[in-house]
Design an enzyme around this catalytic site. Structure first.
Site, PDB file in Angstrom:
ATOM      1  NE  ARG A   7     -22.830  43.445  -8.417  1.00 58.02           N
ATOM      2  CZ  ARG A   7     -22.722  42.154  -8.095  1.00 58.02           C
ATOM      3  NH1 ARG A   7     -21.528  41.585  -8.092  1.00 58.02           N
ATOM      4  NH2 ARG A   7     -23.791  41.450  -7.784  1.00 58.02           N
ATOM      5  CG  HIS A  24     -24.711  32.070  -8.629  1.00 59.96           C
ATOM      6  ND1 HIS A  24     -23.488  31.613  -8.178  1.00 59.96           N
ATOM      7  CD2 HIS A  24     -24.560  33.407  -8.814  1.00 59.96           C
ATOM      8  CE1 HIS A  24     -22.646  32.630  -8.084  1.00 59.96           C
ATOM      9  NE2 HIS A  24     -23.269  33.725  -8.472  1.00 59.96           N
ATOM     10  CB  SER A  70     -13.438  21.835   7.241  1.00 56.44           C
ATOM     11  OG  SER A  70     -14.826  22.078   7.321  1.00 56.44           O
ATOM     12  CE1 TYR A  96     -19.610  35.990 -11.200  1.00 60.79           C
ATOM     13  CE2 TYR A  96     -20.410  38.251 -11.193  1.00 60.79           C
ATOM     14  CZ  TYR A  96     -19.369  37.348 -11.069  1.00 60.79           C
ATOM     15  OH  TYR A  96     -18.096  37.789 -10.825  1.00 60.79           O
ATOM     16  CG  ASP A 129     -24.846  34.718  -5.121  1.00 60.17           C
ATOM     17  OD1 ASP A 129     -26.015  35.126  -5.067  1.00 60.17           O
ATOM     18  OD2 ASP A 129     -23.890  35.461  -5.375  1.00 60.17           O
ATOM     19  CE  LYS A 154     -26.828  38.193  -8.455  1.00 62.38           C
ATOM     20  NZ  LYS A 154     -25.973  37.178  -7.806  1.00 62.38           N
ATOM     21  CB  VAL A 162     -26.954  40.458   1.202  1.00 63.47           C
ATOM     22  CG1 VAL A 162     -27.114  41.232  -0.102  1.00 63.47           C
ATOM     23  CG2 VAL A 162     -27.665  41.178   2.340  1.00 63.47           C
ATOM     24  CD  GLU A 188     -22.107  31.172 -11.948  1.00 62.07           C
ATOM     25  OE1 GLU A 188     -23.144  30.498 -12.055  1.00 62.07           O
ATOM     26  OE2 GLU A 188     -21.964  32.311 -12.469  1.00 62.07           O
TER      27      GLU A 188
END
Length: 370
Positions: A15, A96, A218, A94, A268, A75, A296, A118
């Site tokens: 990307r 994370h 859940s 991003y 992630d 990333k 992944v 994010e």
């Protein structure tokens, strides 16, 4: 402002963080855009397109970081890039961070102003994460359906079944953006789909809009009840900015039939199973307790052109705002951007990340004097 667009160096990351159209828009507003050669090639945007849009093309990764006031990436920086960051520089990508203490420490030491896509929140939504969640959610089922094939190590179940044969069973953990998109793809294939969620209002919405999927509250008991009959399990849980909760223990995984497939979209943020560990597109799967894991960490990169277009659709207005207003002007202009600020001048300004690593937290408004 000088905006830098480096080529992504993460394994199989194709990307690009800015399209040529974005370069053109920034040039029209008086900014300079420095683009590393071949940065857009993996997404189908050759250097010629960037040059025509007015970008300055450079050969060196280091030169992009050295010249830019703001680095726009896809990333998180990798260890080789840590020394290239500097105090006062804006990093917009991003991150994370809750899943990576080493990166958090490196960014704090650099003094960079780190803004994470994010964690930008608008009306309880995460608009800069949603497009990638949509892609990962849809992809989770197409990948999972393929991995169920016997030659891939799966149990040999066709999710849609055929006349006279029951369809495969898909369980999706989480009814957010990625979970809904996974469920849509699975129901489209004709699978028997159950979505587990804790938000009752969200379940009500899912029940109304997804007529052929089931919803279930859940909790551990319900998950354990479903696992023995599941063919494809999709982990789509998200706590914004925080490490993903470990909903699936190794013992629970043992109850699944050999050859079942688990796709962990939450990888992630550390993954939602005890057995989850990040993999790459080059080597995407491994087997634990007889279950084929697909973990992944940059799933949308498989569809780089679609993903790059979808990403820049939502990030560019903030890139433009930061370029025009700088820091803290952009945060004054749009308070929604505050949630994205993870680090400023060595101080950690994201509460979820601080909690994940047991680090000190500083309120973003105080460091920006807002």
């Amino acid at each position: 402002m000088i905006i830098g667009v480096p080529k992504e160096i993460k394994a199989q990351e194709s990307r690009v963080s800015m399209l040529p159209s974005g370069v053109y828009q920034l040039k029209q507003r008086g900014h300079t855009v420095v683009v590393e050669r071949a940065a857009g090639a993996g997404s189908g945007y050759p250097d010629e397109d960037y040059a025509s849009a007015g970008a300055e093309l450079v050969d060196s990764h280091e030169e992009v970081f050295a010249r830019a006031d703001m680095i726009v990436k896809v990333k998180e920086p990798l260890p080789d890039e840590y020394p290239l960051l500097r105090r006062g520089q804006i990093l917009f990508t991003y991150l994370h961070l809750a899943a990576t203490r080493g990166l958090t420490d490196a960014l704090a030491a650099s003094g960079v102003t780190a803004i994470a896509y994010e964690t930008v929140e608008v009306n309880r939504r995460l608009p800069l994460l949603e497009p990638m969640s949509e892609i990962a959610g849809r992809m989770s089922v197409t990948v999972g359906a393929y991995m169920l094939a016997k030659h891939c190590g799966g149990k040999g179940v066709l999710l849609g079944g055929v006349p006279g044969v029951l369809p495969g069973r898909v369980v999706v953990l989480g009814g957010g953006t990625s979970g809904v998109n996974a469920a849509r793809m699975a129901t489209g294939l004709g699978a028997d789909v159950t979505i587990l969620e804790v938000d009752v209002e969200r379940m009500r919405f899912l029940d109304i809009t997804m007529h052929t999927a089931h919803t279930l509250y859940s909790n551990q008991a319900h998950i354990m009840e479903l696992l023995p009959s599941v063919d494809l399990l999709v982990g789509a849980v998200l706590v914004p900015g925080a490490r993903a909760p470990k909903l699936i223990s190794r013992e629970m995984l043992r109850s699944m039939k050999p050859g079942s497939v688990f796709v962990d979209i939450a990888i992630d943020q550390g993954g939602c199973a005890e057995t989850s560990r990040a993999t790459t597109h080059h080597d995407p799967t491994y087997v634990e307790e007889g279950v084929l894991h697909y973990c992944v960490a940059n799933m949308p990169a498989a569809y780089a052109r679609t993903a790059a277009q979808a990403l820049t659709n939502v990030t560019f207005r903030y890139v433009e705002l930061l370029a025009d207003q700088g820091v803290p002007g952009a945060f004054r202009k749009d308070a929604n951007l505050l949630g994205g600020l993870n680090l400023f001048d060595g101080k950690l300004t994201c509460q979820a990340v601080a909690a994940a690593h047991g680090m000190n937290y500083t309120d973003a408004r105080s460091v920006l004097s807002l």
